[in-house]
Design an enzyme around this catalytic site. Sequence first.
Site, short mmCIF file in Angstrom:
data_model
loop_
_atom_site.label_atom_id
_atom_site.label_comp_id
_atom_site.label_asym_id
_atom_site.label_seq_id
_atom_site.Cartn_x
_atom_site.Cartn_y
_atom_site.Cartn_z
N LYS A 1 -5.14 52.45 -14.18
CA LYS A 1 -4.73 51.61 -15.31
C LYS A 1 -5.81 51.66 -16.37
O LYS A 1 -6.97 51.32 -16.11
CB LYS A 1 -4.51 50.19 -14.83
CG LYS A 1 -4.09 49.24 -15.94
CD LYS A 1 -3.72 47.87 -15.39
CE LYS A 1 -3.38 46.93 -16.52
NZ LYS A 1 -3.10 45.58 -16.03
N LYS B 1 -0.69 54.07 -15.70
CA LYS B 1 -0.28 53.17 -16.78
C LYS B 1 -1.29 53.22 -17.91
O LYS B 1 -2.48 53.14 -17.62
CB LYS B 1 -0.22 51.76 -16.20
CG LYS B 1 0.14 50.71 -17.20
CD LYS B 1 0.15 49.38 -16.52
CE LYS B 1 0.36 48.33 -17.60
NZ LYS B 1 0.03 47.03 -17.15
#
Length: 325
Positions: free
Chosen positions: A194, A247
């Site tokens: 992330k 992400k």
Amino acid sequence: MDLTFDRHRRLRNHAGLRAMVRETRVSVSQLMYPLFVTHAPGRHPVSSMPGVDHLGLDEWRREIVELSELGVPAVILFGLPASKDDLSSEAYAKEGIVQQAIRIAKQENPDLLIATDVCLCQYNPAGHCGIVHGDQIVNDESLALIAQTALSHAEAGADLVAPSDMMDGRIAAIRSTLDQNGYTQTPILSYAVKYASAFYGPFREAADSAPAFGDRKTYQMDPANVREAILEAESDLAEGADMLMVKPAFAYMDVLRALRDRFDVPLATYNVSGEYAMVKAAAQRGWIDERAIVMEMMTGLTRAGADILITYFAKDVARYLREDR
Ligand code: PBG
């Protein structure tokens, strides 16, 4: 002229043949729909994300029915707590908003797969994903609360937990806490990779989770790094993650591909709020064909290696796939 060359166009002339030789297919079974639940009844639009609302539990009930009708198989739940405190206590409260929403879903339609975002940032006034001391987001002290949050979701009936906090060791903490309490069968989808991304801007309005000071760069990853993504993924797998996420989606498809080539676990990609808002804004102005763009994006992410597509477009994609049949 006596030329020798390949006729790639031969297989493109007939729509049926094109479909037959298509290498990548997007399926409704890949979709996971992110959704915000709140204590206030009704629907409350998120201005930076047209088509996305905060849902009171009454509307959440309705939404469950709509999702079943559309065939969207899974949601990932985010909660807006009634109040925030330094220990993020509503994140793991038995009557927390996410815990209530999970129980409702299990009454309404036990077949809908309920994943939960496990994080603290919506639940404390600092708006950070772990416990804050002074200007530090402390790692090890955060782990117990994050694990407790995951456990409370499992106890409410969540089918799968997805920690997004990016503290080191959280997968180990969650796995051992779940196992000790009998939830050996609850899978962990780790937001392993992330990035500290500007593409989360609209989400932070939606979830009221913008950091009160500083940024998330001491725990989320530097957008420039891909070797580090492999290290994060390896750690999370070693700690017990069942599936991995990359992400955001579109500026990071090379990272998704790098993980796909290296690991055999299922991979998810999160098509985040900023990516959604950009498409919506351009579509509202008539600058792009939203439906074609969305399907091209989902195809691209699948081609790049995603098994699971987490997207605010999930309901639209389900509709498009049905109409295209
Ligand atoms: C919470 C969380 C965020 C997102 C998912 N979980 C925001 C953040 O890390 O700041 C982003 C989702 C999106 O932008 O759609 N940690």
